[in-house]
Design an enzyme around this catalytic site. Sequence first.
Site, short mmCIF file in Angstrom:
data_model
loop_
_atom_site.label_atom_id
_atom_site.label_comp_id
_atom_site.label_asym_id
_atom_site.label_seq_id
_atom_site.Cartn_x
_atom_site.Cartn_y
_atom_site.Cartn_z
N ASP A 2 1.08 -1.24 0.17
CA ASP A 2 0.06 -0.09 0.11
C ASP A 2 0.77 1.11 -0.16
O ASP A 2 2.01 1.37 0.74
CB ASP A 2 -0.96 -0.07 1.43
CG ASP A 2 -2.49 0.46 1.10
OD1 ASP A 2 -2.45 1.55 0.57
OD2 ASP A 2 -3.26 -0.44 1.31
N ASP B 190 -3.14 4.78 -2.23
CA ASP B 190 -4.19 5.24 -1.41
C ASP B 190 -4.69 6.72 -1.98
O ASP B 190 -3.87 7.38 -2.14
CB ASP B 190 -3.71 5.47 -0.21
CG ASP B 190 -4.85 5.82 1.02
OD1 ASP B 190 -5.77 4.80 1.19
OD2 ASP B 190 -4.99 6.72 1.60
N GLU C 266 -6.33 3.94 -5.96
CA GLU C 266 -7.74 4.41 -5.30
C GLU C 266 -8.04 5.87 -5.53
O GLU C 266 -7.52 6.49 -5.22
CB GLU C 266 -7.52 3.99 -3.89
CG GLU C 266 -8.92 4.03 -3.09
CD GLU C 266 -8.98 4.51 -1.53
OE1 GLU C 266 -9.88 4.09 -0.87
OE2 GLU C 266 -8.04 5.17 -1.22
N HIS D 298 -11.45 -3.24 3.28
CA HIS D 298 -11.47 -2.76 4.69
C HIS D 298 -12.20 -1.47 4.81
O HIS D 298 -12.16 -0.98 5.97
CB HIS D 298 -10.25 -2.56 5.04
CG HIS D 298 -9.17 -1.50 4.31
ND1 HIS D 298 -9.00 -1.49 2.98
CD2 HIS D 298 -8.94 -0.22 4.71
CE1 HIS D 298 -8.50 -0.25 2.71
NE2 HIS D 298 -8.20 0.54 3.53
N ASP D 299 -12.73 -0.88 3.95
CA ASP D 299 -13.51 0.27 4.08
C ASP D 299 -15.08 0.23 3.92
O ASP D 299 -15.74 1.08 3.98
CB ASP D 299 -13.24 1.37 3.05
CG ASP D 299 -11.75 1.91 3.37
OD1 ASP D 299 -11.19 2.06 4.43
OD2 ASP D 299 -10.92 2.45 2.33
#
Length: 559
Positions: free
Chosen positions: A97, A198, A255, A328-329
Amino acid sequence: MKAWWKESVVYQIYPRSFMDSNGDGIGDLQGIISKLDYLQSLGIDVIWLSPVYKSPNDDNGYDISDYQGIMDEFGTMGDWENLLEEVHNRGMKLIMDLVVNHSSDEHPWFVKARKSKDNPYRDYFIWRPGKDGKEPSNWYSNFGGSAWEYDEGTDEYYLHLFSKKQPDLNWRNPQLREEVYAMMRWWLDKGIDGFRMDVINFISKPETFEDGEPKPGKKYASGSKIYRNGPHIHDYLQEMNAKTLSKYDVMTVGEMPGVTPELAQMYTAEERKELNMVFQFEHMGLDNGPDGKWDLKPLNLQDLKQNLTKWQKALEHKGWNSLYFNNHDQPRSVSRFGNDKEYRVESAKMLATLLHMMKGTPYVYQGEELGMTNIRFNSIQEYRDIEIINFYREQKADGVPEEKIMESIYAKGRDNSRTPMQWDASRHAGFTTGEPWIGVNPNYRDINAEQAIADEDSVYHYYRRLIQLRKSYDVIVYGEYDLVDPEHPEIFSYKRTMKGQTLLVICNFYGKENKFEWPNEMNLNDARLLISNYAEQEGEELQRVSLKPYEARVYLLVH
Ligand code: NOJ
């Protein structure tokens, strides 16, 4: 063009909740290593590791204080090197990440930056003087409150689009950019296979910060129209690509909240040399009301059909899609779009079929392959996520009834997907021998990996078969996509075509029987059932099929 990352299935690990090896209640790198055989048996190709860097954990590792160090709770750099080696030994790949829209306020850059206005690191972040004694603009942060935090020492505000412990980096500063690229090369030279980036479409900020229009009764407004896909975003990504990625055989996924299909084409078109694919969010917002994610609205299947089809077609020949319903969100998809009670197994398999047969690279989020479900903790005290806690506090202050707040959290809170991975029926689901940092979902005695592996009909084995199919049929990876029966209110059906092969995917999206008319142009006699979540029925009339609740079928037609 063919590419390994188009043919791969990615599995996301949220390290804190995956597997704890030392009994401190927090997942860690040795825990992950102990489960690599499990991932290999599932058939996945690439592991995406959510952040494992040093972090004060204001946002569970998405606030990084050292980009080249491993968080103590997760292990050491030696453990990480061990992990990479073990992943590669099993023929899998590892992507990291990359969180460079912001750092932590405890990162040495920020510690120095806030010392004085003339500190050389000052300009690594975004500082502005107050406006009429108030914040420089009326933007809100994604985690609530103002996006600006006042720094008393230097009498200026710094921008933080997330928590105030996540100051935004100033990408206008060329030196900052060079530091980021050097850090990326350092990881790439260690042998990693790519990055998930991210909120990467947030990095290009405007020169001036204009106020937005607050919603009635609200103090702060969204600045997202301004800071998403900002003025220099393509320059930065192309520069990053030239200076780092282009020198390695790696994959990237950016993302990108607020990305449109047109922009995604630009971000992912091969000749533009930016990224391989993006995570778009439109389909994740279809069950949002006008006030955003906490404002609950049932999903309308027609919206989902139209939206996913729009993305499939837009990136068909230019760019590439990522395919996901979970991360995970997001809440667990079986609870959100399926039925996590009576038809948990059937609906989890249906959703997987729908996604994995589309054109793009599928992402599986830990526990999705078990059909793990949302959590309903009894009180706010049991929640850990900063977004949930801030939302709860703000709603309470606004006088919203407890019950209404909790309904939103139950449906959309990020902790739904962050409860520990359910490995077996022993205490704490086999995740830890200590006290888990967040409660285990009480349904772990029935829903766990050990049970799923032993049961040939489990969601797990269904995922394994879907992944195998992708490896056996090129049409699943490269075939053209077309929606079938667009008007059907309860069935999502589409076809994929390539060189004499057609794939017909039929998904009953609801918990009741539904009829499906076989498309005229497809010869029934050519059809062979590749996979289904119900047993095949002998002698069934395919012309007008009756689909059981959440039934999904994939036919292959060779002509
Ligand atoms: C997106 C990440 O997926 C999320 O978990 C995080 O809170 C924000 N970006 C901020 O880094």
